[in-house]
Design an enzyme around this catalytic site. Structure first.
Site, PDB file in Angstrom:
ATOM      1  N   HIS A 165       8.668 -71.323 -25.795  1.00 30.24           N
ATOM      2  CA  HIS A 165       7.297 -71.835 -25.606  1.00 30.24           C
ATOM      3  C   HIS A 165       7.027 -72.123 -24.129  1.00 30.24           C
ATOM      4  O   HIS A 165       6.216 -72.979 -23.801  1.00 30.24           O
ATOM      5  CB  HIS A 165       7.052 -73.123 -26.406  1.00 30.24           C
ATOM      6  CG  HIS A 165       7.463 -73.038 -27.833  1.00 30.24           C
ATOM      7  ND1 HIS A 165       6.613 -72.679 -28.856  1.00 30.24           N
ATOM      8  CD2 HIS A 165       8.678 -73.229 -28.427  1.00 30.24           C
ATOM      9  CE1 HIS A 165       7.260 -72.680 -29.998  1.00 30.24           C
ATOM     10  NE2 HIS A 165       8.530 -72.998 -29.769  1.00 30.24           N
ATOM     11  N   SER A 287      -3.782 -61.010   1.470  1.00 33.46           N
ATOM     12  CA  SER A 287      -5.185 -61.259   1.149  1.00 33.46           C
ATOM     13  C   SER A 287      -6.033 -60.998   2.388  1.00 33.46           C
ATOM     14  O   SER A 287      -5.551 -61.145   3.518  1.00 33.46           O
ATOM     15  CB  SER A 287      -5.341 -62.714   0.704  1.00 33.46           C
ATOM     16  OG  SER A 287      -6.619 -63.207   1.031  1.00 33.46           O
ATOM     17  N   LYS A 293      -1.006 -65.342   2.171  1.00 28.41           N
ATOM     18  CA  LYS A 293      -0.740 -64.809   0.839  1.00 28.41           C
ATOM     19  C   LYS A 293       0.289 -63.693   0.770  1.00 28.41           C
ATOM     20  O   LYS A 293       0.327 -62.801   1.609  1.00 28.41           O
ATOM     21  CB  LYS A 293      -2.048 -64.290   0.242  1.00 28.41           C
ATOM     22  CG  LYS A 293      -2.973 -65.401  -0.179  1.00 28.41           C
ATOM     23  CD  LYS A 293      -2.427 -66.186  -1.353  1.00 28.41           C
ATOM     24  CE  LYS A 293      -3.231 -65.886  -2.600  1.00 28.41           C
ATOM     25  NZ  LYS A 293      -2.643 -66.563  -3.749  1.00 28.41           N
ATOM     26  N   GLU A 300       1.173 -57.281 -11.448  1.00 34.19           N
ATOM     27  CA  GLU A 300      -0.073 -57.470 -12.206  1.00 34.19           C
ATOM     28  C   GLU A 300      -0.619 -56.136 -12.694  1.00 34.19           C
ATOM     29  O   GLU A 300      -1.047 -55.998 -13.839  1.00 34.19           O
ATOM     30  CB  GLU A 300      -1.111 -58.179 -11.336  1.00 34.19           C
ATOM     31  CG  GLU A 300      -0.736 -59.628 -11.083  1.00 34.19           C
ATOM     32  CD  GLU A 300      -1.543 -60.266  -9.964  1.00 34.19           C
ATOM     33  OE1 GLU A 300      -1.592 -61.502  -9.911  1.00 34.19           O
ATOM     34  OE2 GLU A 300      -2.113 -59.546  -9.117  1.00 34.19           O
TER      35      GLU A 300
END
Ligand code: ARG
Length: 463
Positions: A165, A287, A293, A300
């Site tokens: 979980h 970024s 970043k 992704e």
């Protein structure tokens, strides 16, 4: 003449309005570029078989067969340089190759399509292409499994909190985590192998799905193309279009599910709040506004592509499920799904290899995850040693969670020696298994290449 009729064009397959031609061709002219080589190989086998057909006079003399095959080899050479163009007016690779053969060889070229249909061609092209791509994907997946096992071995005893979980659950190890993903890949390779076996069957000689009144030798073309087997019933051979694509896509989707879960773990465990692992900076992107970043865009996109391929597998299955026996043009729509699936899976495995190989495990951050409660279950099991029933031990620990002392995770892990547990991983056996599988794929690929080289009279294609 009406405006509509002005736009009707004469093509090999009838007089058709340009809009209908464009609509039906769809993206085929572009998509089929990757099938040029396969189409030439399939055609070489067909012509070789026609040349051996017991007809008088022969459809192709041995010299004529050689001329056609030489021309096909030339097309392959052009295709490899990106110089063979499928024109919009060709509609697809099959008509483009035939146009070229007729332009170069005249009547000889016009005889090539004897006893076969485009349905035959596209089915065989897809098998030949998918067979090569699947071999590559299996090899790459096994290489990634090998990298994961090596990485697991390097961090075999490094403690890491195991989670359920997403919450801290029990003491675990980096070795267990990494080699779990390796085993998943190894099982996915079994699915790819099954998909390969079903792809490795010749559909050629089905023609429009109902055979032809000529003594064609289907076993010969299957052998010339290095297929492991052939579909027997010609209607079934035709009906496997779409089904083959959906089988392959389903296997690819499973590989992508495995990679997506690995990617998801990596995104989580490389968040600064965890900091368990660090991704190689050169595989992260920046970024345009935030100078600091380093984003896991690769992971992704892999996650999104996994979903796309699973959806495409379902689309291919549904397109096929709705069709009656015999060819329907709907099947053309499964082609882009398959080609995209093969390409995206190959690219996803390839990009994961250096990421896993170069990522770092951070001992300190991993150790910080070990709050005392993580040892609760191990403590309860320890209490059983003096005869306390498990349920009582469980309760006792639950009521005294605050008093759980800090323990040495390494010591706790060393006690989990049963098969597959953190101290019972046997990574050497897994590495051996991976090697054996890779060897089998290599052998299969070599036998395919030998067959095709023999057929074309030039060194094997593509690789
Ligand atoms: N581009 C077509 C396809 O992918 C080739 C076969 C066309 N056959 C036909 N009967 N119209 O399905």
């Amino acid at each position: 003449m009406s405006n509509v009729m002005k736009k009707v064009k004469k093509t090999t397959v009838g007089k058709v309005h340009v809009d209908a031609l464009a609509y039906t061709a769809g993206d085929d002219a572009a998509l089929d570029t990757v099938l040029i080589e396969a189409d030439c190989i399939g055609t070489a086998a067909h012509v070789t078989m026609l040349a051996r057909m017991p007809l008088k006079p022969k459809l192709f003399s041995p010299a004529e067969r050689t001329r056609v095959v030489k021309e096909l080899v030339k097309i392959i050479g052009q295709a490899r340089k990106g110089a063979f163009k499928i024109r919009a007016t060709d509609q697809d690779v099959h008509m483009a190759v035939e146009r070229h053969l007729i332009a170069q060889l005249g009547d000889l070229g016009k005889r090539v399509h004897t006893g076969r249909s485009r349905n035959d061609q596209v089915a065989v092209d897809i098998r030949l292409y998918a067979r090569d791509e699947l071999s590559d994907i299996m090899e790459a997946a096994l290489a990634l499994a090998d990298i994961l096992v090596a990485w697991a071995a390097k961090h075999e005893d490094l403690p890491m909190v195991g989670r359920t979980h997403m919450q801290p659950a029990m003491p675990s190890s980096v070795g267990l985590w990494a080699s779990a993903h390796a085993e998943a890949l190894l099982e996915d390779v079994s699915l790819l192998t099954a998909a390969y076996d079903l792809t490795d069957r010749s559909p050629l000689g089905s023609a429009a799905g109902y055979g032809v009144p000529l003594p064609i030798d289907r076993a010969l073309t299957a052998k010339l193309l290095g297929f492991g087997a052939m579909h027997h019933n010609v209607l079934h051979a035709s009906n496997t279009r779409g089904k083959c694509e959906s089988i392959v896509l389903s296997a690819l989707a499973q590989v992508m599910i495995t990679l997506s879960r690995l990617a998801q773990d990596l995104m989580l465990y490389t968040m600064p709040e965890f900091g368990y692992f660090t991704l190689p900076a050169e595989y992260c992107t920046g970024s345009s506004i935030m100078p600091q970043k380093k984003n896991p865009d690769v992971l992704e996109l892999l996650r999104a592509r996994a979903i796309r391929i699973a959806a495409d597998a379902s689309a291919a299955a549904q397109i096929t499920a709705s069709l009656p026996s015999g060819y329907s043009r709907d099947l053309q729509e499964t082609k882009a799904l398959l080609l995209n699936g093969l390409q995206a899976t190959a690219a996803s495995i390839a990009i994961m290899q250096p990421i896993v190989r170069r990522m770092k495990a951070n001992r300190k951050a991993l150790a910080n995850g070990f709050t005392p409660e993580v040892f609760a279950t191990d403590r309860a099991l320890e209490l059983m040693a003096d005869g306390t029933p498990f349920r009582d031990a469980y309760r006792q620990v639950k009521d005294n969670l605050d008093s759980l002392a800090d323990r040495d995770p390494q010591q706790v892990l060393a006690l989990k020696t049963h098969v597959g547990a953190p101290a019972g991983l046997d990574l050497t056996a897994m590495a051996t298994k991976i090697k054996a599988e890779a060897q089998a794929v290599r052998k299969q690929r070599q036998s395919v290449q030998r067959a095709v080289s023999r057929l074309l009279g030039v060194p094997g294609p593509r690789r």
